[in-house]
Each structure stands twice: as structure tokens, then as C-alpha cells.
Design a protein around this motif. Structure first.
Motif, short mmCIF file in Angstrom:
data_model
loop_
_atom_site.label_atom_id
_atom_site.label_comp_id
_atom_site.label_asym_id
_atom_site.label_seq_id
_atom_site.Cartn_x
_atom_site.Cartn_y
_atom_site.Cartn_z
N ARG A 4 0.82 -1.21 0.00
CA ARG A 4 0.00 0.00 0.00
C ARG A 4 0.86 1.26 0.00
NH1 ARG A 4 -4.27 -1.11 4.72
NH2 ARG A 4 -2.45 -2.21 5.54
N ARG A 5 1.97 1.22 0.72
CA ARG A 5 2.85 2.40 0.75
C ARG A 5 3.32 2.74 -0.65
NH1 ARG A 5 8.48 2.21 1.09
NH2 ARG A 5 9.48 4.20 1.61
N GLU A 6 3.76 1.73 -1.40
CA GLU A 6 4.25 1.97 -2.75
C GLU A 6 3.13 2.46 -3.66
OE1 GLU A 6 4.68 -0.82 -1.04
OE2 GLU A 6 6.83 -0.80 -0.59
N ALA A 7 1.95 1.84 -3.53
CA ALA A 7 0.80 2.24 -4.35
C ALA A 7 0.36 3.66 -4.02
CB ALA A 7 -0.35 1.26 -4.16
N ASN A 8 0.37 4.02 -2.74
CA ASN A 8 -0.03 5.37 -2.36
C ASN A 8 0.94 6.41 -2.88
OD1 ASN A 8 -2.17 4.23 -1.04
ND2 ASN A 8 -1.39 4.59 1.03
N ALA A 9 2.23 6.12 -2.80
CA ALA A 9 3.23 7.05 -3.32
C ALA A 9 3.04 7.25 -4.82
CB ALA A 9 4.64 6.55 -3.02
N ALA A 10 2.80 6.16 -5.53
CA ALA A 10 2.58 6.26 -6.97
C ALA A 10 1.32 7.07 -7.27
CB ALA A 10 2.47 4.86 -7.58
N ALA A 11 0.26 6.87 -6.47
CA ALA A 11 -0.98 7.60 -6.70
C ALA A 11 -0.79 9.09 -6.51
CB ALA A 11 -2.08 7.08 -5.78
N VAL A 12 -0.05 9.48 -5.50
CA VAL A 12 0.19 10.90 -5.26
C VAL A 12 1.02 11.50 -6.40
CG1 VAL A 12 1.37 12.56 -3.77
CG2 VAL A 12 -0.03 10.75 -2.76
N LEU A 13 2.09 10.80 -6.78
CA LEU A 13 2.96 11.35 -7.82
C LEU A 13 2.21 11.46 -9.14
CD1 LEU A 13 5.90 12.29 -8.16
CD2 LEU A 13 6.44 10.00 -8.99
N ARG A 14 1.41 10.45 -9.46
CA ARG A 14 0.66 10.47 -10.72
C ARG A 14 -0.41 11.57 -10.70
NH1 ARG A 14 0.24 6.80 -14.96
NH2 ARG A 14 -0.94 7.83 -16.59
N THR A 15 -1.03 11.79 -9.56
CA THR A 15 -2.04 12.84 -9.46
C THR A 15 -1.42 14.21 -9.67
OG1 THR A 15 -3.37 11.49 -7.94
CG2 THR A 15 -3.81 13.86 -7.97
#
Length: 407
Positions: free
Chosen positions: A17-28
Motif C-alpha cells: 500500500r505504501r508503494e501504491a499510495n506514493a505512486a498515486a500521489v505522484l501520478r495525481t
């Protein structure tokens, strides 16, 4: 120029989840920046606390920056300071880009938004094919030294035609260059002293459309690359299909309806033999349009108004359109992207492609679904850099990057 790597650091145990959340923030932030943390939470579906944690980490890594000059009041609370990718005029990490073609290599310096900061073409005239990697690496080092402006260099994304296994960084087969099972990524990394990621150029262009291009590309796309090498790539829900051994996309022998051009394979009407730069340049010599085969000179002659050159390129565009119709009917994508020199140079050739697709496809009745790459003339540099940048956006928390000074 600061040379730094994108080596993977040790991972903590967890469910991802940490990796997915970081990716979601960066992509947003890529999609909407500059954007305040509250808006990132709304757009990404993450909790404000998760956005705050990931933003702090991405700021520390130097991938994001705060823009206090654009802060807006937030009622009784603190001002909302927007976040953006770290792409300042004199700061922020960059990626090197290298596309190795047959007549020449395209070199570039690209920022986190896929914007080309510098570009150079290294022509291969007089070079043996085994000399190309060394000369290209030396030229790219020089370009980075002169154009990165002291920014950290994340590494190099490299792209090439034909069969590539990206996980191994190996060119499995490139007949035109005579390369077979060549560990090109390791070879370039040793010369550049930088991390290098390698992929097929058709897949690289498709991934750049998904990362930086039109929203439709994230749903589904077909990409057809027509140069000296003819390749294709297919993306569904943001994932590029590779197939077993990463061998997907070899369409050089796709039959072109109506073509009777002989192919070296013994058949007639193959797409590569009909429409590649090599084939069309040779045809230009046979028709007396050019004194020697040169696809770039053919495009230039057409731009200068040479009627024979323009007609030959229109013929090529029609052949490409008939072949693309077959691919569209198989996948029925939201977007069909065509990388072809004449289509990039003039809209009349793209219109020829569109007309043939509409005439031959059984599923496509919308010409607007057929486009050229969003990066235009910078397509090769942007696509090559995307080979490096896509994994970064997919998992920013997995990269070991130095912290950058605040903007």
C-alpha cells in the motif's frame, strides 16, 4: 551535472500500500499539478493523512516541490501550498534519453513531465554497427554535461526497434544492425556510468502516451511504428503487452491489403517491405525522385513541394492505414497512434491513414481515434526517457534518490 542512480533500496515488509499510495500521489500531481494536498486527496481517493505522509516522502526524495508563491487561503487554517513535480528551470532531476535507429541515434535530456530540455541527432554515417553504442554513449554524456545544468541525472532510458527483452536489457534480434542477444543496457551503463533501462521503441512510445499523453491511451491503445524498422505495441488499462519472451509487436510481415511488393521472406505485400523507410527510400530512387535512398531527404523533398515525393508518401500512408485497420479490428482500441515520419511532418499524410482505416476497418468509424504521438517531433526522445521514467512513476518509493535543495 550530478550523476546519480536509481538503484532499488531495501524494502520493508508490507502489503504494497505504501508503494501504491506514493505512486498515486505522484501520478495525481503529474496529471493536475500544481495542486494542493487537499485536492490530491480528492482526486486520488487517498486519505488526507496518507497524502501528507507520501507528499513528505516525495518532497524528501526531490520528486515533488512546494510552490508557496501560489498558495491560496484555506479559511481559518493554514494556506494551501500547491505541490508540483520538481521541474524548475534550474533544478529537479532529469533523465537521459537514447533512441538507436538505423541511420542515426536520437539523444535527449527530459524532465519529469516528459518535456525535452535538449535534443541531438547522431548520424551513423561511416560508423560500423558495433561502434554505435560507444559513440552514442559518448555523445549522450556530452549532451548531459552541457544541458542538465547541474541537475541530478536519474539514469538513461534507451529504446531500439525489433525484439528486446527489457527485463534483461538485451536486444534479442535486430537484423538491420546485425545485433543478436546483445546485452545493450549493460554495455551502455558501463560506458555512461549511469543506470540504463532498455525497451523496444514501439512499446516505449505507447508507454509515453499512457504516462504523458491523451487520457484515452490509459484505457486502450494500439501503436504502429513505421521507420526503417516496423513494430507495434498494444496497451490495455495502462499496461503494455509484452508476451512470452517480450516478443510481442513484430508486425513487419503483417499483410497489407492490395500490396504486391516482394519481401525477403518470399511472400509479397508484407508491411515492412511495403512501407518501411528503407523500402520507400529505395522506391524513391527507382522513380528518380532521389539520387540515393534517404527517407529524411524524401520527406524534405515532399515538404518543398516535389510532386513525386508527395505522391510516394501518400501511397505509403495509404498502405500504413490499411495495415493499421487490421490491428484496430483485432483490439478495437480507444486510441490508435501512428509514428511515421511523414505523418509527423504534415497532416495530409495522417488524413490518408485515417481515410484508409475508415475504408477498411469493420469497427472504427471515428477518424479522431487515429493520431500521431503527443510529443510530435520529440517523440523519440520522450519515448526513450519514458523507459526510465515509467518505473519511477509506478513505484517512486522504491527508488533511492538524493534529496534536492528546496525551491
Amino acid at each position: 551535472m550530478t550523476l546519480t542512480g536509481t538503484g532499488r533500496g531495501p524494502r520493508r515488509a508490507g502489503d504494497g500500500r505504501r508503494e501504491a499510495n506514493a505512486a498515486a500521489v505522484l501520478r495525481t500531481v503529474l496529471d493536475g499539478g500544481p495542486v494542493a494536498r487537499g485536492a490530491v486527496a480528492r482526486l486520488s481517493g487517498l486519505s488526507p493523512a496518507a497524502v501528507s505522509r507520501q507528499s513528505t516522502e516525495l518532497l524528501r526524495l526531490g520528486l515533488l516541490r512546494e510552490l508557496p508563491g501560489l498558495a491560496a487561503p484555506a479559511g481559518a487554517g493554514r494556506p494551501q501550498v500547491p505541490l508540483d513535480l520538481h521541474t524548475g528551470e534550474t533544478s529537479g532531476p532529469v533523465a537521459g534519453a537514447l533512441h538507436i535507429g538505423v541511420p542515426g541515434s536520437t539523444l535527449g535530456v527530459v524532465d519529469l513531465r516528459g518535456r525535452v530540455l535538449a535534443r541531438h541527432t547522431l548520424w551513423h554515417d561511416g560508423l560500423g554497427t558495433d561502434e554505435i553504442p560507444a559513440r552514442a554513449a559518448a555523445a549522450l554524456r556530452e549532451l548531459l554535461a552541457g544541458s542538465a545544468g547541474g541537475r541530478p541525472v536519474l539514469g538513461v532510458g534507451a529504446a531500439i526497434g525489433r525484439w528486446v527483452r527489457p527485463a534483461e536489457g538485451v536486444v534479442v534480434r535486430h537484423d538491420a544492425l546485425g545485433w543478436y542477444d546483445r546485452p545493450l543496457a549493460a554495455e551502455l551503463a558501463g560506458r555512461l556510468e549511469l543506470p540504463v533501462r532498455l525497451d523496444n521503441h514501439a512499446r516505449a512510445v505507447a508507454q509515453s502516451e499512457i504516462l504523458f499523453g491523451r487520457p484515452e491511451a490509459r484505457r486502450s491503445l494500439v501503436h504502429l511504428f513505421v521507420g526503417n524498422v516496423v513494430d507495434a505495441a498494444f496497451g490495455i488499462a495502462g499496461v503494455i503487452h509484452q508476451g512470452p519472451g517480450a516478443g510481442a509487436g513484430d508486425v513487419a510481415h503483417l499483410p497489407v491489403p492490395g500490396s504486391r511488393t516482394p519481401c525477403a521472406c518470399g511472400r509479397t505485400g508484407c508491411l515492412g517491405a511495403t512501407a518501411s523507410d528503407t523500402a520507400v527510400a529505395a522506391e524513391a530512387v527507382r522513380r528518380g525522385i532521389l539520387p540515393r535512398p534517404d527517407a529524411a531527404a524524401l520527406t524534405a523533398a515532399a515538404a518543398d513541394g516535389h510532386a513525386g515525393a508527395r505522391e510516394l508518401l501518400r501511397e505509403r500512408a495509404r498502405a500504413v492505414g490499411r495495415a493499421l485497420a487490421l490491428l484496430i479490428d483485432v483490439v478495437n482500441p480507444d486510441l490508435a497512434v501512428v509514428t511515421e515520419q511523414a505523418c509527423l511532418a504534415g497532416p495530409e499524410y495522417l488524413e490518408e491513414v485515417r481515410a484508409q482505416v475508415l475504408a477498411h476497418s469493420r469497427v472504427c468509424d471515428d477518424p479522431e481515434r487515429i493520431v500521431t504521438p503527443h510529443a510530435g517531433p520529440d517523440v523519440l526522445a520522450v519515448a526513450s526517457a519514458t523507459v526510465l521514467l515509467h518505473p519511477l512513476f509506478a513505484d517512486p518509493a522504491g527508488y533511492a534518490l538524493p534529496a534536492l535543495p528546496p525551491c
